[in-house]
Design an enzyme around this catalytic site. Structure first.
Site, short mmCIF file in Angstrom:
data_model
loop_
_atom_site.label_atom_id
_atom_site.label_comp_id
_atom_site.label_asym_id
_atom_site.label_seq_id
_atom_site.Cartn_x
_atom_site.Cartn_y
_atom_site.Cartn_z
N ASP A 467 0.86 -1.18 0.00
CA ASP A 467 0.00 0.00 0.00
C ASP A 467 0.90 1.23 0.00
O ASP A 467 2.10 1.15 0.26
CB ASP A 467 -0.90 -0.03 1.23
CG ASP A 467 -1.88 1.13 1.27
OD1 ASP A 467 -2.35 1.53 0.20
OD2 ASP A 467 -2.15 1.63 2.37
N LYS A 468 0.33 2.39 -0.30
CA LYS A 468 1.11 3.63 -0.33
C LYS A 468 0.96 4.43 0.96
O LYS A 468 1.92 4.66 1.68
CB LYS A 468 0.70 4.50 -1.52
CG LYS A 468 1.46 5.83 -1.60
CD LYS A 468 0.88 6.75 -2.64
CE LYS A 468 -0.46 7.32 -2.23
NZ LYS A 468 -0.33 8.30 -1.11
N THR A 469 -0.27 4.82 1.25
CA THR A 469 -0.52 5.73 2.36
C THR A 469 -0.28 5.04 3.69
O THR A 469 -0.89 4.02 3.99
CB THR A 469 -1.96 6.25 2.30
OG1 THR A 469 -2.19 6.83 1.02
CG2 THR A 469 -2.20 7.28 3.39
N PHE A 632 -12.31 19.64 -6.73
CA PHE A 632 -11.38 18.88 -7.53
C PHE A 632 -12.01 17.55 -7.94
O PHE A 632 -12.67 16.89 -7.15
CB PHE A 632 -10.09 18.60 -6.74
CG PHE A 632 -9.09 17.75 -7.46
CD1 PHE A 632 -8.12 18.34 -8.26
CD2 PHE A 632 -9.11 16.37 -7.34
CE1 PHE A 632 -7.20 17.56 -8.93
CE2 PHE A 632 -8.20 15.58 -8.01
CZ PHE A 632 -7.24 16.19 -8.81
N ARG A 685 5.22 17.33 -5.37
CA ARG A 685 3.89 17.37 -5.98
C ARG A 685 3.58 18.83 -6.32
O ARG A 685 3.54 19.69 -5.45
CB ARG A 685 2.85 16.81 -5.01
CG ARG A 685 3.18 15.41 -4.57
CD ARG A 685 2.36 14.95 -3.38
NE ARG A 685 0.96 14.78 -3.72
CZ ARG A 685 0.10 14.14 -2.94
NH1 ARG A 685 0.51 13.61 -1.80
NH2 ARG A 685 -1.16 14.02 -3.28
N THR A 765 -2.73 1.18 -4.60
CA THR A 765 -3.24 2.26 -3.76
C THR A 765 -4.60 2.72 -4.27
O THR A 765 -4.93 2.57 -5.45
CB THR A 765 -2.25 3.45 -3.76
OG1 THR A 765 -2.80 4.52 -3.00
CG2 THR A 765 -1.97 3.93 -5.17
N LYS A 853 -7.51 -5.11 -5.27
CA LYS A 853 -6.21 -5.45 -4.72
C LYS A 853 -6.06 -6.95 -4.52
O LYS A 853 -5.04 -7.55 -4.87
CB LYS A 853 -5.99 -4.72 -3.39
CG LYS A 853 -5.84 -3.22 -3.51
CD LYS A 853 -5.54 -2.60 -2.15
CE LYS A 853 -5.31 -1.10 -2.26
NZ LYS A 853 -4.96 -0.49 -0.97
N ASP A 873 -1.72 -1.10 5.95
CA ASP A 873 -1.95 -0.58 7.30
C ASP A 873 -3.39 -0.20 7.54
O ASP A 873 -3.73 0.36 8.57
CB ASP A 873 -1.08 0.65 7.54
CG ASP A 873 -1.54 1.84 6.72
OD1 ASP A 873 -1.52 2.95 7.24
OD2 ASP A 873 -1.93 1.65 5.55
N ASN A 876 -8.81 -1.27 4.22
CA ASN A 876 -8.95 -1.54 2.80
C ASN A 876 -7.88 -2.50 2.29
O ASN A 876 -7.95 -2.96 1.14
CB ASN A 876 -8.86 -0.23 2.01
CG ASN A 876 -7.51 0.43 2.15
OD1 ASN A 876 -7.01 0.62 3.26
ND2 ASN A 876 -6.91 0.79 1.04
#
Length: 919
Positions: A467-469, A632, A685, A765, A853, A873, A876
């Site tokens: 995972d990323k976050t 957004f 970013r 992610t 995933k 973590d 999800n």
């Protein structure tokens, strides 16, 4: 001409072969004289696509036409048939299919239907709904012993020892004491049953902890405390700030004055961006909380489904004339396993238990078997074959005299020690010792091995899916750079920005008290400003003010100790001190930008749906009316806001977004593209900030067209977007910002070591494509020398066919693909996509749902046969962790509701510091 180009390059082929292929392609599409179709009209030509195979190697181009047509069927003709298929695993497939069929017959799933839910009256529900309980256990009281025994004796090694031990009950075959056979086997079974019982009891305790959480239920008699597992469809549940939402609900009321609240969804979709939810306006306007029982209202909800990003329903109030009907969308829902981030919310339960979005996106737990156990099982079969051969030889040497069949079995028993049962005992003890050593390792303190049967799998991994976050990143954004075109400011020159920003406000001193909006910065000359070059101080001031206004951030002030809650309603009594303020937003980037403007002197002190207040460097308050807000979206890649300065009545349209979206909107410049590339190479970013001044007439014309577009019942989103785009022309470029997402400690060297060890790393992610790509670069998941192929969005088979062919021609490049495109490609070209992706040095899948995933992990296991490991973590990530051969769950600050993630993990790391190594 592009529509006439063949899908595949032809190299080194004869002229005749070229002509044959040209004729083939001409037959599959219109000729030059026909009306030229769109590039993606292949979606209606599925028959032609069946004849246009996606070739996986260059050798296919050299084949003649007959070979070319048979390429898609090459893999099918090589499959095993008949007895060979049955012996090589077909029997297992048949047994599994029969068992699944029997289970489906015995446990028929109830058909999911839409429902009508009356507020506060669960007894009016027409159907029976599942209990609102979480269950991560593998067995129950009745299935524990049979289940554990089945999991043990399905392996040939244990089954062999069982047959040998049972043979000693036959007097003609008895060759020793019973305890010499049954004692070792009983010891192995006892250790296994005890180990599984401990693991199962721990899962039970964790489930009980989550299911026993207390919530306030609103009834006619007042508030009562109920357990999470006792919540029913139709109940009115009160959820406090920082409390987990127990079930899927429709948002009715909130303590916030604006009628909205923020929730954290990192346990559901992996995004730590706070989501804004809006209460049903009809119930939010009720004077008191108890009035929810004085009205006759119900919610019509669609049937439960997997999609966590959509919802369709209606709210109806029948006790007024005419009845009030209000449409419900995803912004009116509160999904289970999310966290309330602001205020107190009241919702009506619409889905419980197995019908909630979070549970439907979670796969059932399975028993994981290590590769060492499977290899040992195969070696046992080989040894058993040798044992049978030796026994036959011994009987043959006796000339098959007498009762040779009995002698054959006796020889089998006498030679049975060739397969020692101590091997099974030593293996189990070794696994237990290995797990104990992992938990006692001082270099990874706090690690807990939750599944003691697969600790050795950590040394045999080929694919690592992360995972990323919260796993690769800390999800802490830090403002790093501000670029104005001719001058750039970094971390060491921020004091210059404070000096430039102080100049425009130095001429006006704050009035007594400091809490009024009468003090304003000096107004610009209306005619001279566009003709002369602006000073650096003026450009800095405009850029910082645009950043401070163009966002969706809301400042929140914590209640003072001992102060009543009603004190917050009086704006004059609010404590605007810096130490008492926190920011809430739908993106951590937004918070980082607003925190930076506060650090340089322009502070956001209050905001609601209609106004915004800033505090300048000298302490004066600046009030702005929020006229329009354009949020957004992943399609537009930008957001905007129209504000009116209350002191000068100036109307300004501010907009910020990704450089790919803003480059065509802003006025011509020669530095934006180059600087965006420089910041991206540094792992920052980027956001492009621009503005446009509007006259009162221009805004009134826009508002009328925008209101008409929002009332449209056909293509509403397209019409609204077209009206907004009419303002997005020749905007003045103000600045370029660079924000860094802080990585976890030692992520870069860890990923480098894993790659050097031959482990391929995939990042899965739920975050946006741009964010995922940026983190892949900054974490060195993708090296600077590697190209990145961003898979374009596809919606049908034709588009997927063209994109896969374009990707096949790339070499040694990383793949970035979204969940929607992945779903389309897997539907039509599963094998081809996995084969291509496995050849990439790195793969990034963004906007992935929990089930996607898990599906990716399963595809890797099926198509490669290699061992996989999943690291996550959040809730999800549970499905992915359960599906992988080895799962690692991380507990950190991004995981406030850890129960579900803990229960799925093979092992868990509990960090001892705020930013530990996450590898």
């Amino acid at each position: 001409m592009a529509d006439l180009i063949p899908l595949y390059p032809v190299r080194g082929a004869s002229a005749a072969a070229n002509r044959r292929r040209a004729a083939y392609y001409s037959a599959a599409g219109p000729g030059p004289g026909a009306e030229r179709p769109s590039r993606y009209q292949l979606e209606d030509e599925s028959a032609h696509l069946d004849e246009m195979p996606l070739m996986m190697s260059e050798e296919g181009f050299e084949n003649d036409e007959s070979d070319y047509h048979t390429l898609p069927r090459a893999r099918i003709t090589r499959r095993k048939r008949g007895l060979e298929w049955f012996v090589c695993g077909g029997w297992k497939f048949l047994c599994t299919s029969c068992c699944d069929w029997l289970i489906n017959i015995c446990q028929r799933k109830r058909e999911l239907k839409a429902r009508t839910v009356w507020l506060g009256h669960p007894e009016k529900c027409e159907e029976k709904h599942p209990r609102n309980s979480i269950k991560n256990q593998k067995y129950n009281v009745f299935t524990f012993i049979p289940g554990v025994l089945y999991e043990q004796f399905k392996f040939f090694l244990n089954l062999y020892f069982l047959v040998v031990s049972c043979s000693q009950f036959v007097p003609a075959l008895k060759i020793g004491y019973l305890y010499t056979y049954w004692a070792p086997l009983g010891f192995v079974l006892a250790v296994t049953i005890m180990r599984e019982a401990i693991d199962e009891f721990r899962r039970f305790q964790r489930d009980k902890e989550v299911n026993s959480q207390l919530y306030s239920k609103l009834t006619i008699r007042g508030k009562v405390q109920v357990k999470s597992s006792d919540i029913q469809v139709g109940d009115l549940i009160i959820v406090e700030k920082n409390q987990r939402i127990p079930s899927d609900m429709v948002f009715l009321r909130t303590s916030e004055k604006a009628g909205s609240c923020f929730i954290r969804t990192d346990q559901l979709d992996g995004e730590t961006d706070w989501k804004l939810k809006v209460a049903v306006s009809c119930t939010q306007r009720l004077p008191a909380l108890g009035d929810l029982f004085s009205i006759r209202a119900y919610v019509y909800a669609q049937k439960p489904q997997l999609d966590i990003h959509s919802f369709e329903g209606t709210f109806t109030r029948e006790d007024c004339d005419p009845p009030v009907h209000e449409s419900l969308s995803i912004e009116n829902t509160l999904w289970a396993s999310t966290i309330v981030a602001s205020g107190t919310v009241i919702g009506v339960v619409i889905y419980t238990g197995k019908e909630t979005r979070s549970v439907m996106n979670t796969s059932n737990p399975k028993n994981k078997v290590g590769l060492l156990d499977l290899e040992l099982n195969q070696l046992t079969k080989a040894l058993f074959g040798a044992l049978v051969a030796l026994s036959v030889i011994m009987v043959a040497l006796q000339g098959f005299a007498g009762p040779w069949q009995r002698n054959l079995f006796r020889f089998l028993l006498l030679l049975s020690y060739i397969i020692p049962i101590s091997l099974r005992v030593n293996l189990d003890m070794g696994k237990a010792t290995y797990g104990w050593m992992i938990m006692k390792d001082e270099s990874i303190p706090g690690t807990v091995v939750r599944t003691s049967t697969i600790p050795e799998e950590l040394g045999r991994l080929v694919y690592l899916l992360t995972d990323k976050t919260g796993t690769l990143t800390q999800n802490e954004m830090v403002f790093k750079r501000l670029h104005l075109g001719t001058v750039s400011y970094g971390a060491d020159t921020m004091d210059e920005i404070q000096t430039h920003l102080r100049n425009p406000y130095s001429q006006t001193q704050p009035p007594a008290g400091g809490h009024t909006s009468s003090a304003t910065p000096p107004r610009k000359a209306p005619s001279a400003a566009p003709k002369v070059r602006k000073s650096v101080s003026s450009r800095v001031h405009e850029a910082v003010k645009a950043i401070a206004l163009c966002h969706n951030v809301t400042p929140v002030y914590e209640h003072r100790a001992g102060a009543p809650v009603e004190a917050e309603d009086a704006e004059a009594d609010q404590d605007f001190s810096d130490g008492n303020r926190t920011y809430q937003a739908a993106s951590p980037d937004e918070v980082a930008l607003v925190q930076w403007t506060e650090s340089v002197g322009l502070t956001l002190v209050s905001r609601d749906l209609a106004s915004m207040r800033l505090r300048g460097p000298s302490g004066q308050l600046l009030t702005f009316s929020v006229l329009q807000t354009f949020p957004f979206t992943s399609e537009s890649k930008r957001m905007g806001v129209i504000v009116r300065d209350e002191s000068t009545a100036e109307i300004t349209f501010y907009m910020k977004g990704a450089d790919v979206a803003m480059s065509s909107i802003v006025q011509y410049n020669d530095w934006l593209e180059e600087e965006c590339g420089n910041m991206a190479r540094e792992g920052l970013r980027t956001l492009v900030v621009a503005k446009r001044a509007l006259t009162e007439e221009q805004y009134q014309d826009f508002e009328s067209r925008h209101s008409q577009a929002k009332l449209s019942t056909h293509d509403r989103a397209l019409k609204v977007a077209a009206v907004v785009e009419s303002l997005e022309r020749e905007m003045e470029l103000l600045c370029l910002t660079g924000v860094e997402d802080q990585l976890q400690a030692d992520v870069r060297p860890t990923l480098e070591m894993l790659r050097n060890a031959g482990i391929k790393i995939w990042m899965l992610t739920g975050d946006k494509l741009e964010t995922a790509t940026c983190i892949a670069k900054s974490s060195h998941l993708v090296s600077r020398s590697q190209d990145i192929h961003v898979f374009r969005p596809v919606t049908n088979r034709g588009e997927a066919h063209l994109e896969l062919n374009a990707f096949r021609r790339k070499h040694d490049c990383a793949l970035v693909i979204s969940g929607d495109s992945l779903e389309v490609c897997l539907k039509f070209y599963e094998h081809e996509l996995v084969e291509l992706a496995c050849q990439c040095p790195a793969v990034v899948c963004c906007r992935c749902s929990p089930t996607q995933k898990a599906h990716i992990v399963k595809l890797l296991q099926q198509h490669t046969g290699r061992r996989t490991c999943a690291i996550g973590d959040g809730g999800n990530d549970v499905s992915m962790i359960q599906m992988a051969d080895c799962g690692i769950g991380i507990e950190g600050k991004v995981c406030p509701a850890r129960g579900s993630c803990r229960a799925a993990c093979g092992c868990r790391t509990h960090p001892a510091s705020p930013s530990p190594p996450r590898s």
